[in-house]
Write a protein that holds these residues in place. Sequence first.
Motif, PDB file in Angstrom:
ATOM      1  N   UNK A 221      77.823  72.615   4.806  1.00  0.00           N
ATOM      2  CA  UNK A 221      77.903  71.232   4.881  1.00  0.00           C
ATOM      3  C   UNK A 221      76.765  70.200   4.452  1.00  0.00           C
ATOM      4  N   UNK A 222      75.689  70.556   4.133  1.00  0.00           N
ATOM      5  CA  UNK A 222      74.472  70.016   3.559  1.00  0.00           C
ATOM      6  C   UNK A 222      74.538  70.218   1.959  1.00  0.00           C
ATOM      7  N   UNK A 223      75.243  71.145   1.359  1.00  0.00           N
ATOM      8  CA  UNK A 223      75.309  71.277  -0.053  1.00  0.00           C
ATOM      9  C   UNK A 223      76.860  71.829  -0.336  1.00  0.00           C
ATOM     10  N   UNK A 224      77.851  70.657  -0.369  1.00  0.00           N
ATOM     11  CA  UNK A 224      79.170  71.091  -0.475  1.00  0.00           C
ATOM     12  C   UNK A 224      79.658  71.599  -1.760  1.00  0.00           C
ATOM     13  N   UNK A 225      80.404  72.678  -1.490  1.00  0.00           N
ATOM     14  CA  UNK A 225      81.306  73.224  -2.468  1.00  0.00           C
ATOM     15  C   UNK A 225      82.779  72.681  -2.409  1.00  0.00           C
TER      16      UNK A 225
ATOM     17  N   UNK B  84      84.203  70.364   0.942  1.00  0.00           N
ATOM     18  CA  UNK B  84      84.884  69.030   0.529  1.00  0.00           C
ATOM     19  C   UNK B  84      86.301  69.038   1.299  1.00  0.00           C
ATOM     20  N   UNK B  85      86.988  70.153   1.184  1.00  0.00           N
ATOM     21  CA  UNK B  85      88.550  69.825   1.604  1.00  0.00           C
ATOM     22  C   UNK B  85      88.392  70.122   3.027  1.00  0.00           C
TER      23      UNK B  85
ATOM     24  N   UNK C 224      80.425  65.171  -5.187  1.00  0.00           N
ATOM     25  CA  UNK C 224      80.121  65.046  -6.494  1.00  0.00           C
ATOM     26  C   UNK C 224      78.763  64.906  -6.312  1.00  0.00           C
ATOM     27  N   UNK C 225      77.884  64.463  -5.591  1.00  0.00           N
ATOM     28  CA  UNK C 225      76.380  64.600  -5.500  1.00  0.00           C
ATOM     29  C   UNK C 225      75.994  66.147  -5.167  1.00  0.00           C
ATOM     30  N   UNK C 226      76.735  67.093  -4.658  1.00  0.00           N
ATOM     31  CA  UNK C 226      76.145  68.570  -4.626  1.00  0.00           C
ATOM     32  C   UNK C 226      76.537  69.113  -6.147  1.00  0.00           C
ATOM     33  N   UNK C 227      77.467  68.730  -6.715  1.00  0.00           N
ATOM     34  CA  UNK C 227      77.553  69.284  -7.863  1.00  0.00           C
ATOM     35  C   UNK C 227      76.577  68.740  -8.889  1.00  0.00           C
TER      36      UNK C 227
ATOM     37  N   UNK D 111      82.203  77.068  -5.132  1.00  0.00           N
ATOM     38  CA  UNK D 111      83.421  77.227  -4.512  1.00  0.00           C
ATOM     39  C   UNK D 111      83.409  76.746  -2.894  1.00  0.00           C
ATOM     40  N   UNK D 112      82.250  77.556  -2.380  1.00  0.00           N
ATOM     41  CA  UNK D 112      82.327  77.395  -0.965  1.00  0.00           C
ATOM     42  C   UNK D 112      81.226  76.044  -0.534  1.00  0.00           C
ATOM     43  N   UNK D 113      79.918  76.601  -0.462  1.00  0.00           N
ATOM     44  CA  UNK D 113      79.030  75.871  -0.195  1.00  0.00           C
ATOM     45  C   UNK D 113      78.634  75.716   1.187  1.00  0.00           C
TER      46      UNK D 113
END
Length: 311
Positions: free
Chosen positions: A267-271, A275-276, A291-294, A263-265
């Motif tokens: 800056x290095x591992x985006x949620x 992303x927003x 997408x890479x983080x997911x 949901x959040x994440x």
Amino acid sequence: MKNTVLIPTYRRPQDLSRCLLALQVQTKPVDQIIVVIRDTDKETWQFLAEFPAHNLPIQTLTVTSPGVVAALNTGLAAVTGDIVSITDDDAAPHPDWIEKLNTHFMADSCIGAVGGRDWVHQNNKLEDGSQAIVGKLQWFGRVIGNHHLGVGQAREVDVLKGVNMSFRQIAIKQMHFDQRMRGTGAQVHFEMAFTLALKRVGWKIIYDPQVAVNHYPAQRFDEDQRHNFNEIAFINLVHNETLALLNYLSPLRQFIFLFWAILVGTRDSLGFIQWLRLLPSQGQLAGKKWLASLRGRWQGWQTYQQCRIEP
């Protein structure tokens, strides 16, 4: 108390020279220096053959597999010291580095690891700053680093940074660096997995800003290039972080962490929320990172489920 310094190196002989010269002037002499070199790294082998050791107790070991994890595990097998200190080839420990590390280990037999600040030099400029919170794992799974900016007194932490970390040999004698960490070079977050595993079995981990090295981040010769987006490197980073945390957290905290991370994440591992937040400034790049983080989260979960191991 005998001291071993372990240095994994790859294709950076000039940086390695600076590191070794810094170890020559330690106020407490090093008893063993292990340099682990890739078998294909001809320039480093040539450099060491010509390096004026001046009685430095250098032992060279060969590794055939890529990545820092294989190099460190190869080095650990040859350690003879009571304390093993790990630094990078692009770092130069301060003259009192070994002496101050020993002070902590001698003061408390429950201390299993000690680390300190790495003073980062980028483009001939020192990255200065101050942060009181360093190396802490928050209850929901977010890790706060800041090892290069730490100030204040020595204190207990949860994770250390690979460029400046030392271990009591009896604390880690049954351990190894997690070979499930992905990457062909830096294998980002390998030290998180190792220090959290040490903490899980009850050893104290200390961060002291006065235990310092100068750090000159050098070129990496793998997919993980500093300051440039690489999809594979990004997925690997998130995979490694996810795996390290899942291996440490309780089932309830695992669920909370995954919910927060997706949901959040950070800056290095985006949620989704990160992303927003980055979308207006980074555009399509923010989408690629998300997408890479997911994918990294999913792959980290799969690795954890497929092969649960005790470090």
